[in-house]
Write a protein that holds these residues in place. Structure first.
Motif, PDB file in Angstrom:
ATOM      1  N   GLY A  53       0.797  -1.220   0.000  1.00 51.02           N
ATOM      2  CA  GLY A  53       0.000   0.000   0.000  1.00 51.02           C
ATOM      3  C   GLY A  53       0.828   1.268   0.000  1.00 51.02           C
ATOM      4  O   GLY A  53       0.297   2.365  -0.276  1.00 51.02           O
ATOM      5  N   GLU A  54       2.123   1.168   0.317  1.00 50.94           N
ATOM      6  CA  GLU A  54       2.997   2.338   0.356  1.00 50.94           C
ATOM      7  C   GLU A  54       3.555   2.712  -1.015  1.00 50.94           C
ATOM      8  O   GLU A  54       4.089   3.810  -1.197  1.00 50.94           O
ATOM      9  CB  GLU A  54       4.183   2.073   1.294  1.00 50.94           C
ATOM     10  CG  GLU A  54       3.809   1.759   2.725  1.00 50.94           C
ATOM     11  CD  GLU A  54       3.439   3.009   3.502  1.00 50.94           C
ATOM     12  OE1 GLU A  54       3.497   4.115   2.922  1.00 50.94           O
ATOM     13  OE2 GLU A  54       3.097   2.879   4.692  1.00 50.94           O
ATOM     14  N   LEU A  55       3.444   1.814  -1.980  1.00 52.07           N
ATOM     15  CA  LEU A  55       4.101   2.044  -3.270  1.00 52.07           C
ATOM     16  C   LEU A  55       3.528   3.231  -4.028  1.00 52.07           C
ATOM     17  O   LEU A  55       4.224   3.845  -4.837  1.00 52.07           O
ATOM     18  CB  LEU A  55       4.014   0.784  -4.126  1.00 52.07           C
ATOM     19  CG  LEU A  55       4.802  -0.411  -3.588  1.00 52.07           C
ATOM     20  CD1 LEU A  55       4.608  -1.620  -4.487  1.00 52.07           C
ATOM     21  CD2 LEU A  55       6.279  -0.085  -3.457  1.00 52.07           C
ATOM     22  N   ASP A  56       2.267   3.570  -3.775  1.00 51.43           N
ATOM     23  CA  ASP A  56       1.674   4.709  -4.460  1.00 51.43           C
ATOM     24  C   ASP A  56       2.377   6.014  -4.121  1.00 51.43           C
ATOM     25  O   ASP A  56       2.366   6.959  -4.912  1.00 51.43           O
ATOM     26  CB  ASP A  56       0.187   4.837  -4.112  1.00 51.43           C
ATOM     27  CG  ASP A  56      -0.654   3.788  -4.814  1.00 51.43           C
ATOM     28  OD1 ASP A  56      -0.154   3.180  -5.782  1.00 51.43           O
ATOM     29  OD2 ASP A  56      -1.814   3.568  -4.393  1.00 51.43           O
ATOM     30  N   ARG A  57       3.003   6.089  -2.930  1.00 53.32           N
ATOM     31  CA  ARG A  57       3.774   7.290  -2.594  1.00 53.32           C
ATOM     32  C   ARG A  57       5.271   7.084  -2.805  1.00 53.32           C
ATOM     33  O   ARG A  57       5.998   8.019  -3.098  1.00 53.32           O
ATOM     34  CB  ARG A  57       3.494   7.749  -1.165  1.00 53.32           C
ATOM     35  CG  ARG A  57       4.074   6.880  -0.054  1.00 53.32           C
ATOM     36  CD  ARG A  57       3.646   7.384   1.327  1.00 53.32           C
ATOM     37  NE  ARG A  57       4.183   6.586   2.421  1.00 53.32           N
ATOM     38  CZ  ARG A  57       5.204   6.950   3.191  1.00 53.32           C
ATOM     39  NH1 ARG A  57       5.782   8.113   2.986  1.00 53.32           N
ATOM     40  NH2 ARG A  57       5.634   6.176   4.172  1.00 53.32           N
ATOM     41  N   VAL A  58       5.734   5.837  -2.683  1.00 53.49           N
ATOM     42  CA  VAL A  58       7.161   5.563  -2.799  1.00 53.49           C
ATOM     43  C   VAL A  58       7.647   5.753  -4.233  1.00 53.49           C
ATOM     44  O   VAL A  58       8.663   6.414  -4.481  1.00 53.49           O
ATOM     45  CB  VAL A  58       7.472   4.133  -2.313  1.00 53.49           C
ATOM     46  CG1 VAL A  58       8.876   3.717  -2.723  1.00 53.49           C
ATOM     47  CG2 VAL A  58       7.311   4.044  -0.802  1.00 53.49           C
ATOM     48  N   VAL A  59       6.958   5.166  -5.195  1.00 56.68           N
ATOM     49  CA  VAL A  59       7.420   5.210  -6.581  1.00 56.68           C
ATOM     50  C   VAL A  59       7.493   6.642  -7.114  1.00 56.68           C
ATOM     51  O   VAL A  59       8.528   7.047  -7.663  1.00 56.68           O
ATOM     52  CB  VAL A  59       6.549   4.315  -7.475  1.00 56.68           C
ATOM     53  CG1 VAL A  59       6.950   4.463  -8.946  1.00 56.68           C
ATOM     54  CG2 VAL A  59       6.664   2.857  -7.042  1.00 56.68           C
ATOM     55  N   PRO A  60       6.439   7.463  -6.980  1.00 61.12           N
ATOM     56  CA  PRO A  60       6.555   8.842  -7.465  1.00 61.12           C
ATOM     57  C   PRO A  60       7.649   9.633  -6.749  1.00 61.12           C
ATOM     58  O   PRO A  60       8.328  10.464  -7.357  1.00 61.12           O
ATOM     59  CB  PRO A  60       5.166   9.435  -7.183  1.00 61.12           C
ATOM     60  CG  PRO A  60       4.254   8.266  -7.099  1.00 61.12           C
ATOM     61  CD  PRO A  60       5.078   7.177  -6.483  1.00 61.12           C
ATOM     62  N   SER A  61       7.818   9.374  -5.445  1.00 59.44           N
ATOM     63  CA  SER A  61       8.855  10.067  -4.692  1.00 59.44           C
ATOM     64  C   SER A  61      10.239   9.744  -5.237  1.00 59.44           C
ATOM     65  O   SER A  61      11.082  10.634  -5.430  1.00 59.44           O
ATOM     66  CB  SER A  61       8.769   9.687  -3.214  1.00 59.44           C
ATOM     67  OG  SER A  61       9.784  10.332  -2.464  1.00 59.44           O
ATOM     68  N   ALA A  62      10.489   8.472  -5.503  1.00 63.53           N
ATOM     69  CA  ALA A  62      11.787   8.066  -6.045  1.00 63.53           C
ATOM     70  C   ALA A  62      12.021   8.665  -7.425  1.00 63.53           C
ATOM     71  O   ALA A  62      13.119   9.144  -7.729  1.00 63.53           O
ATOM     72  CB  ALA A  62      11.864   6.544  -6.105  1.00 63.53           C
ATOM     73  N   GLU A  63      11.009   8.658  -8.259  1.00 61.05           N
ATOM     74  CA  GLU A  63      11.171   9.200  -9.605  1.00 61.05           C
ATOM     75  C   GLU A  63      11.366  10.716  -9.577  1.00 61.05           C
ATOM     76  O   GLU A  63      12.129  11.260 -10.394  1.00 61.05           O
ATOM     77  CB  GLU A  63       9.972   8.830 -10.485  1.00 61.05           C
ATOM     78  CG  GLU A  63       9.874   7.342 -10.809  1.00 61.05           C
ATOM     79  CD  GLU A  63      11.022   6.842 -11.684  1.00 61.05           C
ATOM     80  OE1 GLU A  63      11.709   7.678 -12.330  1.00 61.05           O
ATOM     81  OE2 GLU A  63      11.244   5.619 -11.726  1.00 61.05           O
ATOM     82  N   ARG A  64      10.710  11.409  -8.645  1.00 59.96           N
ATOM     83  CA  ARG A  64      10.957  12.853  -8.507  1.00 59.96           C
ATOM     84  C   ARG A  64      12.407  13.109  -8.116  1.00 59.96           C
ATOM     85  O   ARG A  64      13.048  14.039  -8.617  1.00 59.96           O
ATOM     86  CB  ARG A  64      10.017  13.452  -7.456  1.00 59.96           C
ATOM     87  CG  ARG A  64       8.588  13.633  -7.895  1.00 59.96           C
ATOM     88  CD  ARG A  64       7.815  14.517  -6.918  1.00 59.96           C
ATOM     89  NE  ARG A  64       7.701  13.934  -5.591  1.00 59.96           N
ATOM     90  CZ  ARG A  64       6.687  13.153  -5.213  1.00 59.96           C
ATOM     91  NH1 ARG A  64       5.728  12.825  -6.064  1.00 59.96           N
ATOM     92  NH2 ARG A  64       6.629  12.677  -3.972  1.00 59.96           N
TER      93      ARG A  64
END
Length: 269
Positions: A53-64
């Motif tokens: 459930g955390e991936l929705d915030r983790v992935v965009p954060s990493a790509e930013r």
């Protein structure tokens, strides 16, 4: 809370985290099949089902973070960066997490690929800052020692200074440390520092390094940091400052001291 205080395990570089007998036992009991994997444009995320459930915030954060650092340091990673995620309150021990992160399931050690091992802090801003800080380290290591890992003997003020500079946020403690150094007249000669600098409080490396890279960018422009790192690859300390800034090391140190005094001396009204 400092970025480093948020992390139990950070970037894994070949040779820094060596396996030992307890690690082998941890690997066998870990149940590697329980780890899941998700790829984004620039990352390979390894996570446990409870973290899905955390991936929705983790992935965009990493790509930013990748976009900021790739643009700021003019560098593109040759392959996707493995990221092993964990939670501070999760069921695995540090040894178990390290054993999995150091395994071929994440990435083979030859050829070298630096992997990132990160906890999941609460809130979006700490996560963004954490990715920016740690990914900056990875990019710096690739610039200095491509495909080899390790820091190449670069002083701690450079390692931590550039990472904190890229986050673009000044922790209160770092500002306090800079004001104390200025007030005491003890701004160090950065060009002469080696290793951890010999400071009683190692956080000084973060503070003076952050201030130094702020200064470099403000005086020599946004491409100057990349050029400075490029000049360190040689390495040739005495010529690096002349090649990038047209200053001797002593002249650079004095110019930085004057900048620090202007910026961190309290204004009396």
């Amino acid at each position: 809370m400092h970025l480093r205080a948020l992390t139990i395990a950070l970037i894994l570089i070949t040779g820094l985290w060596q396996s030992h007998p307890s690690t082998a036992a941890a690997q066998s009991s870990l149940g590697r099949s329980s780890w899941l994997r998700l790829e984004s444009q620039h990352f390979e995320f390894h996570y446990l089902p409870m973290q899905a459930g955390e991936l929705d915030r983790v992935v965009p954060s990493a790509e930013r973070a990748y976009e900021r650092i790739s643009a700021g340091l003019d560098f593109v990673m040759a392959s996707k960066v493995p990221v092993v995620l964990f939670t501070l309150s999760g069921p695995l021990t540090r040894e178990q997490i390290g054993a999995y992160a150091d395994s071929p399931q994440v990435a083979p050690l030859r050829p070298h690929r630096t992997r990132m091992v990160l906890p999941l802090p609460g809130g979006a801003m700490p996560l963004d800052a954490l990715f920016i800080h740690e990914l900056t380290h990875i990019v710096m290591y690739e610039l200095i020692q491509p495909g080899k890992g390790g820091d190449g003997g670069v002083p701690r003020w450079i390692q931590e200074g550039i990472a904190t500079h890229m986050v673009r946020v000044w922790p209160d403690e770092d500002e306090r440390l800079m004001r104390e150094l200025v007030a005491a007249g003890t701004i160090p000669a950065l060009s002469q520092l080696t290793g951890s600098g010999g400071f009683v409080n190692e956080r000084v490396n973060y503070a003076v390094g952050h201030a130094a890279f702020d200064y470099i960018e403000s005086r020599w422009g946004p491409t100057s940091i990349r050029r400075f790192l490029g000049a360190l690859i040689i390495p040739r300390k005495d010529r690096t400052y002349d090649a990038v800034f047209e200053l001797t090391p002593t002249e650079f140190d004095e110019a930085f001291r004057q900048y620090a005094k202007r910026r961190f001396t309290p204004v009396v009204r």
